[in-house]
Design an enzyme around this catalytic site. Structure first.
Site, PDB file in Angstrom:
ATOM      1  N   HIS A 187    -109.538  -6.901   3.733  1.00  0.00           N
ATOM      2  CA  HIS A 187    -109.449  -6.459   5.013  1.00  0.00           C
ATOM      3  C   HIS A 187    -110.217  -5.707   4.811  1.00  0.00           C
ATOM      4  O   HIS A 187    -110.104  -4.949   3.540  1.00  0.00           O
ATOM      5  CB  HIS A 187    -107.792  -5.643   4.798  1.00  0.00           C
TER       6      HIS A 187
ATOM      7  N   ASP B  58    -102.523  -4.807  -1.163  1.00  0.00           N
ATOM      8  CA  ASP B  58    -102.208  -4.812  -0.034  1.00  0.00           C
ATOM      9  C   ASP B  58    -101.203  -5.405   0.848  1.00  0.00           C
ATOM     10  O   ASP B  58    -100.899  -6.524   0.422  1.00  0.00           O
ATOM     11  CB  ASP B  58    -103.434  -5.089   1.026  1.00  0.00           C
TER      12      ASP B  58
ATOM     13  N   GLN C 246     -99.225  -7.225   5.080  1.00  0.00           N
ATOM     14  CA  GLN C 246     -99.441  -8.612   5.593  1.00  0.00           C
ATOM     15  C   GLN C 246     -98.096  -9.585   5.432  1.00  0.00           C
ATOM     16  O   GLN C 246     -97.734 -10.551   5.569  1.00  0.00           O
ATOM     17  CB  GLN C 246    -100.485  -9.600   5.625  1.00  0.00           C
TER      18      GLN C 246
ATOM     19  N   LYS D  41     -96.383  -3.009  11.558  1.00  0.00           N
ATOM     20  CA  LYS D  41     -96.465  -4.425  11.594  1.00  0.00           C
ATOM     21  C   LYS D  41     -95.428  -5.045  11.255  1.00  0.00           C
ATOM     22  O   LYS D  41     -95.115  -6.123  11.298  1.00  0.00           O
ATOM     23  CB  LYS D  41     -96.629  -4.301  10.869  1.00  0.00           C
TER      24      LYS D  41
ATOM     25  N   CYS E  11    -111.269  -8.017  10.977  1.00  0.00           N
ATOM     26  CA  CYS E  11    -111.822  -6.716   9.932  1.00  0.00           C
ATOM     27  C   CYS E  11    -111.642  -7.961   8.415  1.00  0.00           C
ATOM     28  O   CYS E  11    -111.189  -7.348   8.220  1.00  0.00           O
ATOM     29  CB  CYS E  11    -110.061  -5.787  10.199  1.00  0.00           C
TER      30      CYS E  11
HETATM   31  N1  PMP Z   1    -104.470  -4.746   5.321  1.00  0.00           N
HETATM   32  C1  PMP Z   1    -104.308  -6.045   6.192  1.00  0.00           C
HETATM   33  C2  PMP Z   1    -104.422  -7.093   5.361  1.00  0.00           C
HETATM   34  C3  PMP Z   1    -104.092  -5.786   7.201  1.00  0.00           C
HETATM   35  O1  PMP Z   1    -104.101  -6.707   7.777  1.00  0.00           O
HETATM   36  C4  PMP Z   1    -104.046  -4.786   8.204  1.00  0.00           C
HETATM   37  C5  PMP Z   1    -104.053  -4.484   9.534  1.00  0.00           C
HETATM   38  N2  PMP Z   1    -104.892  -5.710  10.461  1.00  0.00           N
HETATM   39  C6  PMP Z   1    -104.407  -3.591   7.462  1.00  0.00           C
HETATM   40  C7  PMP Z   1    -104.804  -3.824   5.786  1.00  0.00           C
HETATM   41  C8  PMP Z   1    -104.878  -2.430   7.705  1.00  0.00           C
HETATM   42  O2  PMP Z   1    -103.956  -2.175   8.156  1.00  0.00           O
HETATM   43  P1  PMP Z   1    -103.503  -0.799   9.611  1.00  0.00           P
HETATM   44  O3  PMP Z   1    -104.652  -1.081  10.649  1.00  0.00           O
HETATM   45  O4  PMP Z   1    -102.171  -0.531   9.555  1.00  0.00           O
HETATM   46  O5  PMP Z   1    -103.768   0.619   8.650  1.00  0.00           O
END
Ligand code: PMP
Length: 436
Positions: A140, A223, A226, A249, A391
């Site tokens: 991401h 990270d 997910q 999430k 993203c």
């Molecule tokens: N890492 C991953 C794999 C994500 O899917 C996301 C959110 N789409 C994030 C980081 C960032 O999360 P947040 O926007 O809640 O900070």
């Protein structure tokens, strides 16, 4: 984690309520209540943010409705009660991910904030010109951009493990050549927000990578944005130094994240945000900090959100059987993939076999129809899906930088809802094909 018996098996929540209409879904997730526009809300965007659990909302509103106080400051009864509650949730989080101590749990504003915090409190103090940072092509932007920026600032190199276009898994064949003492950081997502599983069955490739990078002394950052809501996480077994996730999430509130930082790393971490709550003593010529985790939580923290997280973790511990949840989500992935493959011009990205056994997201594109057009048409059928690059722009070069539609599943999604999505999709695709 083993699920316990409960009145309505929560892992079949979607299926049970859709077939026999026992307890409405909205009893657990008020946002899923039928609206004037749609008799059923088909929410397929939990990978972006999940619907909030009713008991979380209740816990947070109870918190606001009664006397409270800030944490670690007030000495009156309600402030002390708030501090005790806040710290006990930290303990719940530690237990949930099998951290050794609650001192390893730092509350942040979200996964992005947790990852940036790692860069600021730890990485920038250890990175030197010529050092290496290993990431994957599936990161991401919260990881991908961060580590490129850190490398630029400190003269380090970023090595990107590519995604194999055939298997849609991380290609680890080049890793051994990179393994020297100059590799300081290994930063990887456990599950891609576009492809889902990228590390093979039960993440064996990730475990291999972690063992190898640890052997040259690199810090391991995971990270888990997910993963945290879909599979049990054991930071001891994973052997990571840092792990990040967002609470929204999982069915919890926005504005709250968790950063796990292994206690052996604390000596190498320095606070980067300064203010109330993180200091021990302050004078013009002498300042000392609280011990971790408090020195990394400057200012008034998101107390109500932490209270909500406590209720959320109560729910997970009592009702969520991760094995059953995985099966439910993966079955929905298989159902959708099967239907998508029968529609000409539709391309599913990701490893279909892995998705059908351990996935929670299905991303696809349709020849000649932009993902945004499709997603907006699906919205008219009451289906909330995400469209775009999610993203993760460097990943989409694998399929010609096309935007994809992503349907993501959680405990409240059912086969009937996926059937509805498939029927809606067929209609939307033929309507768009008539127009174009
Ligand atoms: N890492 C991953 C794999 C994500 O899917 C996301 C959110 N789409 C994030 C980081 C960032 O999360 P947040 O926007 O809640 O900070």
């Amino acid at each position: 984690m083993v699920g316990r018996a409960c009145k309505i098996p929560i892992h079949y929540l979607g299926m049970v309520t859709n077939k026999i209409l026992l307890t409405p879904l909205s009893h657990y997730f008020p946002a899923l209540a039928p609206s004037e526009k749609a008799s059923q809300q088909c929410y397929f965007d939990s990978a972006a943010t999940a619907c909030t659990l009713a008991s979380v909302i209740e816990a947070m509103s109870n918190f606001y409705e009664r006397a409270h106080g800030s944490v670690h400051r007030g000495v009156y009864e309600s402030a002390e009660r708030t501090t005790t509650q806040y710290e006990s949730v930290r303990g719940q989080v530690a237990q949930f991910i099998n951290a050794r101590s609650s001192a390893e749990i730092i509350f942040t504003a979200g996964a992005t904030d947790s990852l940036n915090t790692i860069a600021y409190v730890w990485a920038r103090h250890i990175l030197e010109p010529g050092d290496g940072i290993i990431i994957t092509q599936a990161e991401h932007h919260a990881h991908y951009v961060l580590w490129h920026e850190m490398a630029r600032r400190y003269g380090a190199h970023v090595y990107v493990l590519p995604i194999d276009p055939i298997t849609s898994c991380v290609d680890v064949s080049g890793l051994d050549h990179l393994l020297t003492k100059s590799i300081k950081v290994f930063a990887a997502t456990m599950s891609s927000n576009v492809l889902g599983p990228i590390w093979g069955a039960d993440n064996y490739l990730l475990r291999q990578c972690i063992t190898k990078v640890r052997s040259v002394g690199a810090g391991v950052i995971i990270d888990a944005a997910q993963t945290i809501a879909h599979a049990p996480i054991d930071v001891e077994r994973l052997e990571c130094d840092f792990l990040a996730f967002s609470v929204h999430k999982m069915g919890g509130p926005t504005g709250l994240g968790v950063l796990y930082a292994r206690s052996s790393m604390h000596a190498h971490m320095k606070p980067y945000r300064f203010g109330g709550g993180m200091v021990a003593a302050v004078a013009d010529d002498f300042m000392t900090w609280q011990a971790a985790p408090h020195c990394f939580e400057a200012g008034t923290p998101p107390i109500a959100q932490v209270v909500g997280l406590g209720a959320l973790l109560d729910f997970y511990t009592k009702y969520v059987d991760f094995a059953a949840l995985r099966q439910q989500e993966a079955t929905l992935c298989a159902q959708l993939i099967g239907a998508l493959e029968s529609i000409p011009g539709v391309h599913v990205v990701g490893n279909k076999e892995l998705l059908s056994s351990q996935g929670h997201v299905v991303s696809f594109y349709v020849d000649g129809i932009h993902a945004h057009d499709l997603a907006s048409s699906l919205g008219q059928y009451g289906c909330a899906v995400r469209a775009g690059d999610h993203c993760a722009q460097p990943l989409s070069s694998l399929w010609g930088n096309k935007a994809t539609v992503r349907a993501s599943f959680f405990m409240y999604n059912s086969p009937a809802q996926v059937e509805h999505l498939i029927a809606a999709l067929r209609n939307c695709i033929s309507r768009w094909r008539e127009i174009l």
